[in-house]
Design a protein around this motif. Sequence first.
Motif, PDB file in Angstrom:
ATOM      1  N   ALA A   1       0.827  -1.199   0.000  1.00  8.87           N
ATOM      2  CA  ALA A   1       0.000   0.000   0.000  1.00  8.87           C
ATOM      3  C   ALA A   1       0.864   1.253   0.000  1.00  8.87           C
ATOM      4  CB  ALA A   1      -0.909   0.005   1.219  1.00  8.87           C
ATOM      5  N   SER A   2       0.356   2.296  -0.626  1.00  5.21           N
ATOM      6  CA  SER A   2       1.032   3.592  -0.621  1.00  5.21           C
ATOM      7  C   SER A   2       0.001   4.698  -0.716  1.00  5.21           C
ATOM      8  CB  SER A   2       2.026   3.692  -1.790  1.00  5.21           C
ATOM      9  OG  SER A   2       1.346   3.599  -3.027  1.00  5.21           O
ATOM     10  N   GLY A   3       0.409   5.894  -0.375  1.00  9.01           N
ATOM     11  CA  GLY A   3      -0.465   7.035  -0.543  1.00  9.01           C
ATOM     12  C   GLY A   3      -1.052   7.599   0.730  1.00  9.01           C
ATOM     13  N   ARG A   4      -0.916   6.872   1.837  1.00  7.67           N
ATOM     14  CA  ARG A   4      -1.372   7.387   3.119  1.00  7.67           C
ATOM     15  C   ARG A   4      -0.770   6.510   4.208  1.00  7.67           C
ATOM     16  NH1 ARG A   4      -7.721   5.462   3.681  1.00  7.67           N
ATOM     17  NH2 ARG A   4      -7.345   3.236   3.384  1.00  7.67           N
ATOM     18  N   THR A   5      -1.072   6.832   5.479  1.00 12.24           N
ATOM     19  CA  THR A   5      -0.504   6.087   6.597  1.00 12.24           C
ATOM     20  C   THR A   5      -1.170   4.723   6.699  1.00 12.24           C
ATOM     21  OG1 THR A   5      -0.110   8.168   7.764  1.00 12.24           O
ATOM     22  CG2 THR A   5       0.017   6.135   9.047  1.00 12.24           C
ATOM     23  N   PHE A   6      -0.504   3.726   6.186  1.00 15.43           N
ATOM     24  CA  PHE A   6      -1.047   2.374   6.085  1.00 15.43           C
ATOM     25  C   PHE A   6      -1.517   1.848   7.429  1.00 15.43           C
ATOM     26  CE2 PHE A   6      -1.390  -1.901   4.550  1.00 15.43           C
ATOM     27  CZ  PHE A   6      -0.860  -2.726   5.531  1.00 15.43           C
ATOM     28  N   SER A   7      -0.768   2.121   8.480  1.00 16.15           N
ATOM     29  CA  SER A   7      -1.012   1.494   9.774  1.00 16.15           C
ATOM     30  C   SER A   7      -2.309   1.956  10.432  1.00 16.15           C
ATOM     31  CB  SER A   7       0.162   1.755  10.717  1.00 16.15           C
ATOM     32  OG  SER A   7       0.345   3.152  10.885  1.00 16.15           O
ATOM     33  N   ASN A   8      -2.960   2.969   9.891  1.00 19.18           N
ATOM     34  CA  ASN A   8      -4.189   3.478  10.506  1.00 19.18           C
ATOM     35  C   ASN A   8      -5.460   2.779  10.043  1.00 19.18           C
ATOM     36  OD1 ASN A   8      -2.967   5.383  12.123  1.00 19.18           O
ATOM     37  ND2 ASN A   8      -3.290   7.082  10.701  1.00 19.18           N
ATOM     38  N   TYR A   9      -5.360   1.909   9.020  1.00 15.82           N
ATOM     39  CA  TYR A   9      -6.561   1.446   8.339  1.00 15.82           C
ATOM     40  C   TYR A   9      -6.663  -0.068   8.274  1.00 15.82           C
ATOM     41  CZ  TYR A   9      -6.612   6.282   7.007  1.00 15.82           C
ATOM     42  OH  TYR A   9      -6.622   7.642   7.056  1.00 15.82           O
ATOM     43  N   ALA A  10      -7.919  -0.536   8.346  1.00 14.22           N
ATOM     44  CA  ALA A  10      -8.191  -1.954   8.167  1.00 14.22           C
ATOM     45  C   ALA A  10      -7.890  -2.375   6.733  1.00 14.22           C
ATOM     46  CB  ALA A  10      -9.649  -2.260   8.503  1.00 14.22           C
ATOM     47  N   MET A  11      -7.529  -3.647   6.591  1.00 13.32           N
ATOM     48  CA  MET A  11      -7.274  -4.215   5.270  1.00 13.32           C
ATOM     49  C   MET A  11      -8.076  -5.497   5.116  1.00 13.32           C
ATOM     50  SD  MET A  11      -5.080  -2.149   3.868  1.00 13.32           S
ATOM     51  CE  MET A  11      -4.527  -3.115   2.464  1.00 13.32           C
ATOM     52  N   GLY A  12      -8.494  -5.752   3.898  1.00 14.61           N
ATOM     53  CA  GLY A  12      -9.253  -6.964   3.639  1.00 14.61           C
ATOM     54  C   GLY A  12      -8.777  -7.654   2.376  1.00 14.61           C
ATOM     55  N   TRP A  13      -9.067  -8.940   2.309  1.00 16.53           N
ATOM     56  CA  TRP A  13      -8.865  -9.726   1.087  1.00 16.53           C
ATOM     57  C   TRP A  13     -10.232 -10.251   0.633  1.00 16.53           C
ATOM     58  CZ3 TRP A  13      -4.566 -10.090  -1.801  1.00 16.53           C
ATOM     59  CH2 TRP A  13      -3.343  -9.783  -1.211  1.00 16.53           C
TER      60      TRP A  13
END
Length: 127
Positions: free
Chosen positions: A24-36
């Motif tokens: 991921a790029s473009g913002r602070t990755f660690s702040n957001y949930a991720m899904g598959w």
Amino acid sequence: QVQLVESGGGLVQAGGSLRLSCAASGRTFSNYAMGWFRQHPGKEREFVAAINWSGGRIYYADSVKGRFTISRDNAKNTVYLQMNSLKAEDTAVYYCASNRTPRGATPPVTKGGYDYWGQGTQVTVSS
């Protein structure tokens, strides 16, 4: 501009393993949930796994529970999907996604909960 780039798909025999990555790029990755999610030909995109911003809350679809593992490395801005004991029915295009709500306790388990999507990576399991 948020960008998600999946990699790691390919062809594998039934019973084998693959590890998908999503950078991921473009913002602070660690702040957001991720899904598959995954999409079989002619079918709706379906939920596979989700992880909240800290990695402290994880959900799986029943069809992959016990075989797939989602994880994240916030230092590398990457989320992973380790897929073991693969079956022919796991054949699909796999997509990673990120949501818009920072530091939410519960990661979304539906498509509508995500705002950004990668381009997808093909996983083919031969039986």
